[in-house]
Design a protein around this motif. Structure first.
Motif, PDB file in Angstrom:
ATOM      1  N   ILE A 323     -42.386  34.172  -3.543  1.00 30.55           N
ATOM      2  CA  ILE A 323     -41.686  33.842  -2.296  1.00 30.55           C
ATOM      3  C   ILE A 323     -41.150  32.412  -2.345  1.00 30.55           C
ATOM      4  N   ARG A 324     -41.982  31.479  -2.794  1.00 29.77           N
ATOM      5  CA  ARG A 324     -41.531  30.082  -2.906  1.00 29.77           C
ATOM      6  C   ARG A 324     -40.343  29.970  -3.846  1.00 29.77           C
ATOM      7  N   ASN A 325     -40.441  30.643  -4.992  1.00 27.82           N
ATOM      8  CA  ASN A 325     -39.378  30.538  -5.992  1.00 27.82           C
ATOM      9  C   ASN A 325     -38.097  31.241  -5.558  1.00 27.82           C
ATOM     10  N   LEU A 326     -38.237  32.351  -4.845  1.00 22.56           N
ATOM     11  CA  LEU A 326     -37.044  33.040  -4.337  1.00 22.56           C
ATOM     12  C   LEU A 326     -36.255  32.133  -3.407  1.00 22.56           C
ATOM     13  N   ARG A 327     -36.948  31.433  -2.545  1.00 19.54           N
ATOM     14  CA  ARG A 327     -36.268  30.535  -1.609  1.00 19.54           C
ATOM     15  C   ARG A 327     -35.636  29.354  -2.333  1.00 19.54           C
TER      16      ARG A 327
END
Length: 337
Positions: A323-327
């Motif tokens: 989730i962090r990396n997608l954002r």
């Protein structure tokens, strides 16, 4: 040819438009959706559409050569953005994330996953209560009782639900308990089901067929739209090819192609797309860079204990990192654009 009519068009003006279209040997189909009233003209005669477009009662008129008319970007240039309420939107200009198990298994499982989603500011949970399984002996979901509990808990946590509907008879009973109906890969060409979903005022996410083409996916969406429901999402989830190193071949080519061909939101499911947990995150990030409006993937507190699809499901630590990396990747994509 696609014509959008004025909302308050008189019956006389409407009949005059239809008669003018029929005069050039075009077949006319009327479509009424939640948002507008349309006429679809199908024919081969070449004529100046301005002779129709100048008639009173017409908002817009376009010549659309594709077999799919209503979902075509040749007609509606501005992308469709769906509002699920409570600030949850799906479409261009935002990155929508949805995560959850392949199958809803228990109240405790749902509570743990919803807590994970809330902690990571993910507002949509996926989860099947009716599961189409290759083997009749596999876990096939908790059914309507499971869906009602799913809905109750989701509302308590401020979560929206996307879950699969498998047959026409389920549409009405599921309606009040879902936020997005999912049409799975096996039902993408279940035209009776698509017709039924055209009659509801709820978003419908259509997954690409197991060996379906892009054109077939768009035609499936056209069925729902022409039935009266404009609230549509397209999902690239991989297709079956001769390759056996992964569960499916995630066709990321489809993302920019679909974004060019249609005004509908396009999301990617890397879990089914590749089917191998170690590679799901990489393919999700690639989907965002390809232009997807969202990612939907499988997450479970203990994937090794999942009732189904554990081999392609992320645990909570892997999910939080993704989730962090997608954002981050989405922010980078915006900078590059």
């Amino acid at each position: 040819m696609l014509i959008q009519l004025e909302p308050a068009i008189s019956s006389e003006n409407r009949e005059a438009i239809i008669n003018r279209i029929k005069a050039v040997n075009y077949k006319v189909t009327e479509v009424t959706t939640q948002r507008a009233h349309y006429l679809i003209g199908i024919g081969k005669a070449d004529f100046d559409i301005r002779t129709v477009g100048q008639l009173p009662g017409i908002v817009d008129i376009h010549r659309v050569s594709d077999d799919y008319k209503l979902v075509s970007r040749k007609w509606r240039v501005r992308p469709t953005v769906l509002d699920l309420g409570d600030g949850v939107r799906i479409g261009e200009g935002t990155l929508t994330l949805a995560a959850g198990p392949c199958s809803i298994e228990s109240e405790a499982q749902m509570e743990s996953i919803m807590q994970h989603l809330v902690e990571n500011d993910v507002r949509i949970m996926r989860g099947g209560v009716f599961k189409p399984r290759s083997s009749p002996y596999s876990f096939r979901g908790l059914g309507m009782d499971g869906l009602k509990l799913f809905h109750q808990l989701a509302r308590q946590h401020g979560i929206k639900i996307v879950t699969e509907v498998m047959q026409v008879s389920q549409v009405e009973e599921m309606h009040d308990y879902v936020d997005v109906f999912q049409v799975g890969a096996r039902n993408t060409q279940n035209f009776n089901l698509l017709d039924a979903l055209g009659g509801v005022d709820k978003p419908v996410m259509i997954k690409r067929g197991i060996s379906g083409s892009i054109e077939e996916l768009l035609s499936s969406a056209e069925y729902v739209f022409s039935g009266g429901n404009e609230k549509l999402i397209l999902c690239e989830r991989g297709i079956r090819t001769f390759e056996t190193a992964s569960r499916n071949t995630l066709d990321l080519n489809a993302v920019p192609i679909l974004k060019e061909k249609t005004h509908l939101p396009v999301i990617v499911d890397p879990s089914h797309g590749i089917g191998i947990r170690d590679y799901v995150a990489d393919m999700a990030l690639a989907g965002v860079m390809a232009g997807a409006d969202g990612i939907i993937y499988e997450a479970h507190e203990k994937p090794e204990q999942a009732a189904s699809d554990g081999a392609q499901t992320l645990n909570f630590a892997e999910s939080a990192r993704l989730i962090r990396n997608l954002r981050r990747v989405y922010a980078l994509r915006q900078e590059l654009e």
